[in-house]
Write a protein that holds these residues in place. Structure first.
Motif, PDB file in Angstrom:
ATOM      1  N   ARG A 111      -5.048   6.212   1.255  1.00  0.00           N
ATOM      2  CA  ARG A 111      -4.586   4.528   1.037  1.00  0.00           C
ATOM      3  C   ARG A 111      -5.564   3.775   1.563  1.00  0.00           C
ATOM      4  O   ARG A 111      -5.359   2.693   1.138  1.00  0.00           O
ATOM      5  CB  ARG A 111      -3.776   4.832   3.074  1.00  0.00           C
ATOM      6  CG  ARG A 111      -2.133   5.769   2.976  1.00  0.00           C
ATOM      7  CD  ARG A 111      -1.723   5.400   4.191  1.00  0.00           C
ATOM      8  NE  ARG A 111      -0.294   6.593   4.586  1.00  0.00           N
ATOM      9  CZ  ARG A 111       0.563   6.075   4.110  1.00  0.00           C
ATOM     10  NH1 ARG A 111       1.229   5.075   3.140  1.00  0.00           N
ATOM     11  NH2 ARG A 111       2.194   6.896   4.204  1.00  0.00           N
ATOM     12  N   LEU A 112      -6.572   4.155   2.320  1.00  0.00           N
ATOM     13  CA  LEU A 112      -7.877   3.072   2.421  1.00  0.00           C
ATOM     14  C   LEU A 112      -8.132   2.620   0.635  1.00  0.00           C
ATOM     15  O   LEU A 112      -8.613   1.963   0.593  1.00  0.00           O
ATOM     16  CB  LEU A 112      -8.887   4.191   3.099  1.00  0.00           C
ATOM     17  CG  LEU A 112      -9.013   3.894   4.327  1.00  0.00           C
ATOM     18  CD1 LEU A 112      -9.499   4.728   4.849  1.00  0.00           C
ATOM     19  CD2 LEU A 112      -8.569   2.148   4.720  1.00  0.00           C
ATOM     20  N   SER A 113      -8.676   4.525   0.474  1.00  0.00           N
ATOM     21  CA  SER A 113      -8.840   4.264  -1.933  1.00  0.00           C
ATOM     22  C   SER A 113      -7.467   3.195  -2.240  1.00  0.00           C
ATOM     23  O   SER A 113      -8.454   2.079  -2.966  1.00  0.00           O
ATOM     24  CB  SER A 113      -8.926   5.020  -2.300  1.00  0.00           C
ATOM     25  OG  SER A 113      -7.885   5.225  -1.963  1.00  0.00           O
ATOM     26  N   ILE A 114      -6.895   3.180  -1.465  1.00  0.00           N
ATOM     27  CA  ILE A 114      -5.524   1.709  -2.716  1.00  0.00           C
ATOM     28  C   ILE A 114      -5.505   0.745  -2.039  1.00  0.00           C
ATOM     29  O   ILE A 114      -5.577   0.312  -2.859  1.00  0.00           O
ATOM     30  CB  ILE A 114      -4.334   2.988  -1.648  1.00  0.00           C
ATOM     31  CG1 ILE A 114      -3.833   4.223  -2.808  1.00  0.00           C
ATOM     32  CG2 ILE A 114      -3.593   1.434  -2.698  1.00  0.00           C
ATOM     33  CD1 ILE A 114      -2.490   4.234  -2.956  1.00  0.00           C
ATOM     34  N   LEU A 115      -6.504   0.198  -0.414  1.00  0.00           N
ATOM     35  CA  LEU A 115      -6.028  -1.078  -0.181  1.00  0.00           C
ATOM     36  C   LEU A 115      -7.871  -1.758  -0.634  1.00  0.00           C
ATOM     37  O   LEU A 115      -7.626  -2.076  -0.514  1.00  0.00           O
ATOM     38  CB  LEU A 115      -6.170  -1.128   1.427  1.00  0.00           C
ATOM     39  CG  LEU A 115      -6.203  -2.065   1.983  1.00  0.00           C
ATOM     40  CD1 LEU A 115      -5.625  -3.074   1.524  1.00  0.00           C
ATOM     41  CD2 LEU A 115      -6.301  -1.685   3.577  1.00  0.00           C
ATOM     42  N   ILE A 157      -7.493  -4.839  -3.381  1.00  0.00           N
ATOM     43  CA  ILE A 157      -8.992  -6.178  -2.777  1.00  0.00           C
ATOM     44  C   ILE A 157      -9.711  -5.602  -4.076  1.00  0.00           C
ATOM     45  O   ILE A 157      -9.759  -7.511  -3.926  1.00  0.00           O
ATOM     46  CB  ILE A 157      -9.457  -6.020  -1.406  1.00  0.00           C
ATOM     47  CG1 ILE A 157      -8.654  -5.625  -0.224  1.00  0.00           C
ATOM     48  CG2 ILE A 157     -10.369  -6.631  -1.674  1.00  0.00           C
ATOM     49  CD1 ILE A 157      -9.360  -5.076   1.035  1.00  0.00           C
ATOM     50  N   GLU A 158     -10.118  -5.406  -4.919  1.00  0.00           N
ATOM     51  CA  GLU A 158     -11.149  -5.890  -5.208  1.00  0.00           C
ATOM     52  C   GLU A 158     -10.130  -6.308  -6.875  1.00  0.00           C
ATOM     53  O   GLU A 158     -10.769  -6.877  -7.131  1.00  0.00           O
ATOM     54  CB  GLU A 158     -11.729  -4.371  -5.944  1.00  0.00           C
ATOM     55  CG  GLU A 158     -12.235  -3.267  -5.035  1.00  0.00           C
ATOM     56  CD  GLU A 158     -14.051  -4.313  -5.040  1.00  0.00           C
ATOM     57  OE1 GLU A 158     -14.097  -5.353  -5.347  1.00  0.00           O
ATOM     58  OE2 GLU A 158     -13.878  -4.752  -3.115  1.00  0.00           O
ATOM     59  N   GLN A 174       1.504   7.138  -6.487  1.00  0.00           N
ATOM     60  CA  GLN A 174       0.181   8.356  -7.074  1.00  0.00           C
ATOM     61  C   GLN A 174       1.203   9.424  -5.791  1.00  0.00           C
ATOM     62  O   GLN A 174       0.272  10.623  -6.769  1.00  0.00           O
ATOM     63  CB  GLN A 174      -0.715   7.944  -5.887  1.00  0.00           C
ATOM     64  CG  GLN A 174      -1.430   6.630  -6.694  1.00  0.00           C
ATOM     65  CD  GLN A 174      -2.973   6.093  -6.040  1.00  0.00           C
ATOM     66  OE1 GLN A 174      -3.561   6.643  -5.885  1.00  0.00           O
ATOM     67  NE2 GLN A 174      -3.487   5.403  -6.727  1.00  0.00           N
ATOM     68  N   THR A 175       1.421  10.430  -5.067  1.00  0.00           N
ATOM     69  CA  THR A 175       1.928  10.604  -4.639  1.00  0.00           C
ATOM     70  C   THR A 175       3.088  12.274  -5.098  1.00  0.00           C
ATOM     71  O   THR A 175       3.421  13.085  -4.609  1.00  0.00           O
ATOM     72  CB  THR A 175       1.641  11.830  -3.183  1.00  0.00           C
ATOM     73  OG1 THR A 175       2.288  10.594  -2.867  1.00  0.00           O
ATOM     74  CG2 THR A 175       0.093  10.738  -2.288  1.00  0.00           C
ATOM     75  N   VAL A 191       0.980  -1.351  -0.400  1.00  0.00           N
ATOM     76  CA  VAL A 191      -0.259  -0.277   0.176  1.00  0.00           C
ATOM     77  C   VAL A 191       0.754   1.709  -0.129  1.00  0.00           C
ATOM     78  O   VAL A 191       0.340   2.394  -0.683  1.00  0.00           O
ATOM     79  CB  VAL A 191      -1.434  -0.244   0.733  1.00  0.00           C
ATOM     80  CG1 VAL A 191      -1.472   0.678   1.501  1.00  0.00           C
ATOM     81  CG2 VAL A 191      -2.002  -1.068   0.981  1.00  0.00           C
ATOM     82  N   ASP A 192       1.945   0.798   0.953  1.00  0.00           N
ATOM     83  CA  ASP A 192       2.989   2.025   0.532  1.00  0.00           C
ATOM     84  C   ASP A 192       3.915   2.786  -0.429  1.00  0.00           C
ATOM     85  O   ASP A 192       3.876   3.776  -0.784  1.00  0.00           O
ATOM     86  CB  ASP A 192       3.371   2.232   2.077  1.00  0.00           C
ATOM     87  CG  ASP A 192       3.522   2.388   3.650  1.00  0.00           C
ATOM     88  OD1 ASP A 192       2.214   2.566   3.473  1.00  0.00           O
ATOM     89  OD2 ASP A 192       3.693   1.679   4.135  1.00  0.00           O
TER      90      ASP A 192
END
Length: 79
Positions: A67-71, A75-76, A50-51, A43-44
């Motif tokens: 970070r949550l949207s990346i996670l 998952i998806e 992205q940043t 995730v990092d």
């Protein structure tokens, strides 16, 4: 006496159920039924990519949200 035996049986059932629960909730199943994991380093890495071109880094709730949207995306795409 009857209540003590019932309580003991209930306690044993709770222990059995707790032992059956997965210890790592970050696990998910891939297409073949095998478990894979998403590590924080993964995730990092996506977060840094992205940043990287941004003049201003996200902070606080924006950083957590990203970070949550990346996670969620990881998952998806892997399930």
């Amino acid at each position: 006496m009857k209540h003590a035996g019932l309580l003991a049986v209930a306690a044993l059932l709770l222990l059995a159920l707790a032992a059956c629960c997965p210890a790592n909730y970050r696990r998910r199943r891939d297409g073949f039924g095998q478990r894979t994991q998403i590590y924080r380093t993964e995730v990092d890495k996506y977060y840094a990519n992205q940043t990287a071109g941004s003049d201003q880094q996200p902070a606080g709730e924006q950083a957590v949200s990203l970070r949550l949207s990346i996670l969620n995306e990881l998952i998806e795409t892997e399930s």
